[in-house]
Enzyme design. Structure first.
Site, short mmCIF file in Angstrom:
data_model
loop_
_atom_site.label_atom_id
_atom_site.label_comp_id
_atom_site.label_asym_id
_atom_site.label_seq_id
_atom_site.Cartn_x
_atom_site.Cartn_y
_atom_site.Cartn_z
CB SER A 1 37.57 35.14 32.67
OG SER A 1 36.64 36.22 32.57
CE LYS B 1 32.76 38.57 34.41
NZ LYS B 1 33.68 37.93 35.39
CB SER B 2 36.29 43.67 34.93
OG SER B 2 35.05 43.17 35.40
CG HIS C 1 36.50 46.65 39.71
ND1 HIS C 1 35.97 46.49 38.46
CD2 HIS C 1 36.66 45.40 40.22
CE1 HIS C 1 35.81 45.20 38.22
NE2 HIS C 1 36.20 44.52 39.27
NE ARG C 2 34.49 53.15 44.08
CZ ARG C 2 33.83 53.28 45.22
NH1 ARG C 2 34.50 53.36 46.37
NH2 ARG C 2 32.51 53.33 45.22
CB ALA D 1 34.78 33.63 38.66
CD GLU E 1 28.68 52.74 44.35
OE1 GLU E 1 27.82 52.86 45.25
OE2 GLU E 1 29.89 52.54 44.58
#
Length: 414
Positions: free
Chosen positions: A247, A249-250, A285-286, A245, A297
């Protein structure tokens, strides 16, 4: 056409004078970079920087034969002294072409930032494109022949992609994405990152980030033959990015595709009515994603992997697993023993098979949860175990597997 990179760094160089950061502290020997300047066939100098004459001498060249000096961007600080014998630096107006007696032609490319890019065509027809720091071409075509009015006419307009592009790949990956969309950068284009500053750690991290964008960096003083380089970095078709969580990564997954146009962002989490915290996460995110990306989605991943199309960024597999476990009622012990386990394993195998067969570029994100506290419930332990199995099955089909810890990506494969 021969090109010598007298410098490959940001305008202030690397290390940045007086900067105590880790990137500057480790920018030693070949990792140190002077401000970017290019010497073309010994007759054309793109960007005059302090110490250019000494840099040329160290590379085994002389500036004595230079017939034209062009500046690509405004230079801050005191004026750079012009070495004796060099012509005064100048600029070419956007869209105009300059012809040298040596047979070289230089066309100025309009940018979306201050400065000019230069398209250089050699006497034998090889072409390179040089872009200044922080700049990307303006008014690019989409590859259908409209071109951008500056010597390149698009993928179907009778002109091939550039043999070489030198650009601020790290600072403006969207510029490289635009060039790819227009057909100006193709699979055999040698993309060289220049204007490299202290924002990205040097060494293996720099090499890894550039390779993911289909680019590379070379040390100051390197001489390249335009059109002769054949080992263009292969962008991995399948990449799995793991991490805990928060981290990073995204962010790492998005970074690996930001130099490519028309990415399809596959959000497996969907929307959650009434959950304000989730809505804030989705919004963040967007906002991070480039405007050219589309979003879908859905948890129906197999058809997307089977179809042809632009690169996929799947975020994330852990939410996909939750969805599938809901569908097979894996949380109920009786259902799990009565066929739920078999159905889930079948769905995971189907997903892994589609990853193996896909022709699309895929970057997928998943949580690594097996190294923490053992869940207190049987269903929690079941989810942890199945996510570990899913990650292993997906990773087995990927050329690159990364583990992100504290924002640092560790290569597990590739």
């Amino acid at each position: 056409m021969e090109l010598t990179l007298l410098g490959t760094g940001a305008p202030e160089g690397l290390p940045l004078p007086g900067c105590p950061c880790a990137a500057c502290a480790t920018a030693l020997d070949d990792a140190a970079r002077a401000a970017t300047a290019l010497l073309v066939d010994g007759v054309l100098l793109l960007d005059l920087t302090p110490g250019a004459a000494f840099a040329a001498a160290r590379a085994g060249h002389s500036l004595g034969g230079v017939r034209q000096v062009l500046l690509s961007h405004p230079h801050d600080g005191p004026a750079v002294e012009v070495p004796a014998g060099l012509p005064q630096p100048g600029r070419v107006a956007d869209g105009r072409e300059l012809a040298l007696l040596t047979g070289h032609r230089v066309r100025a490319v309009a940018l979306d930032a201050p400065g000019s890019g230069y398209e250089v065509t050699g006497p034998d027809g090889e072409r390179l494109l040089y872009l200044p720091p922080g700049g990307a071409p303006a008014g690019l075509a989409d590859g259908d022949g409209n071109g951008f009015g500056l010597g390149f006419t698009g993928a179907h307009g009778g002109r091939a992609a550039y043999e070489m592009v030198l650009a601020d790949v790290l600072g403006r990956p969207d510029g490289l994405a635009r060039l790819r969309a227009a057909g100006a950068v193709g699979p055999t284009t040698d993309v060289i990152a220049v204007h490299i500053g202290h924002e990205v750690p040097p060494g293996r991290e720099l090499t890894r980030r550039l390779a993911a964008a289909g680019a590379r960096a070379v040390p100051d003083g390197t001489t390249l033959v335009v059109g002769a380089y054949e080992n263009v970095p292969d962008v991995p078709r399948r990449t799995l990015v793991l991490g805990g969580a928060r981290s990073g990564k995204s962010v790492e997954a998005e970074r690996r595709l930001e130099a490519f146009p028309e990415v399809l962002y596959v959000a497996t989490g969907g929307t959650r009515n009434g959950d304000a915290e989730w809505a804030d996460r989705v919004s963040l995110h967007r906002e991070r994603r480039p405007g050219s990306w589309r979003t879908a989605e859905t948890c129906d991943l197999v058809p997307l992997l089977t179809d042809d199309g632009p690169p996929l960024l799947i975020d994330c597999l852990s939410l996909w697993l939750t969805h599938v476990m809901d569908e097979v009622n894996a949380w109920d012990d009786a259902e799990w023993a009565g066929g739920g386990e078999r159905r889930l394993r079948g769905r995971v195998a189907e997903l892994a098979d589609s990853v193996r067969a896909t022709r699309r570029t895929v970057v997928a994100v998943s949580n690594e949860v097996g190294s923490g506290i053992v869940p207190a419930t049987a269903s929690g332990r079941r989810y942890r175990d199945e996510l570990g199995r899913l990650n292993a099955a997906f990773a087995a089909e990927c050329e690159h597997v990364l583990l992100v810890v504290a924002g640092q990506a560790l290569a597990l494969r590739g």
